[in-house]
Design an enzyme around this catalytic site. Sequence first.
Site: not given
Length: 421
Positions: A9, A105-106
Amino acid sequence: MERVILHSDLNNFYASAECRDNPELRGRPVAVCGDPAARHGIVLAKSQEAKRCGVKTGQAVWQARERCRDLVVVPPRYDRYLELSAAVRDIYISYTDRVEPFGLDECWLDVGGSAGLFGPGKAIADDIRARIRRELGLTASVGVSFNKVFAKLGSDYRKPDATTLITQENYRSVVWALPVSDLLYVGPATTRKLSRYGVYTIGQLAQSSLEFLHTLLGKVGVMLWQFANGQDGAGVAPYYAVPPVKTIGNSTTAPRDLESDDDVKITLYALCDSVAARLREQRSMCSAVQIGIRDTGLLWYERQAQLLRPACDSTSLFQAAFALFAGNRPRYAVRSLSVRALGLSLADEAPQLSFLPEEARRLRRTDLEEAVDRIRGKYGYGSLRRCIMLTDPALDLDAKGTNIVHPIGFLGTMAESARSH
């Protein structure tokens, strides 16, 4: 082979990207915010410094400024975030081809087959964090575990720039003490329901009666019980696999309140144009349409209806969408609208066509809109516009690039698992 799942993350991604590209922002409280003039003025991301001042994601800009008088507000640059996200994923796939994005973003990574080359999961996680920091100037928190749910919990456990290991041996001591709201897919409504029965932690959820949870939450309750007890067997999809598309939708917050039917029609046509164009691009047709309405009283609700026949033209989508709106008018003026195409099938797999005149008209509309697609692709969205858009050009929008494509993803897989429990 032992499963070794990582969840990486990126920390404060949008804000970190802005600070990376503009050294003058580093060390200052920064918030990436939408445009207040277009009524999108909320905090999308914030730096660690802004977080320490009490700035939260989802706050209105004026609320964030009340918490932090020195707050630096910058607009989002989605193209740049996409570019950096792709660069981070290039790092991931140098360790494994099992990389499953979960937003920009993950990502989940399955590195169970990579130990011979790169070492155990924690060593790989530490190496990935170091490379992201060194090569891209960003930081990431990584959870390492034996399943996807606990790996994600691990990436949230320590921030920023940290690795957390959750194993078969320690998950009860690490995970069960956490608030139940930290568990994947436990939202505010579910948290409130569980708290009414004294379930406040993940451990209390894990030790609850399965029959009780099924009665309270249905199949989702079974799924969450499995999550809490480490019984998540979902795999990490190959990075280059193309997941089946489940729905295609789009939404917008209007630059002003929509008070008349014409205002609503302009906005619905723009949304239906964009959704229908993406349907044709995917060579798909939809069998149902769903609209979402938020009024100025901030009441939000959705309604959907089946189409008489599968379609991929904007007129068919619009007619269904406006009929839904007309039958479910809000009490106040409209603030935002969404349109989603449901029940997708490949155009080649559509049912037997009808010989009725309306079907022939729909086919002609589809041919016409495909020609419009080609013209707009060459000369831009504004090269062809509907006449109704000219009555208020401010409400027209080129929404083609911001469609939301909903694949059959992790939640769907786990729901299926719970269904068969």
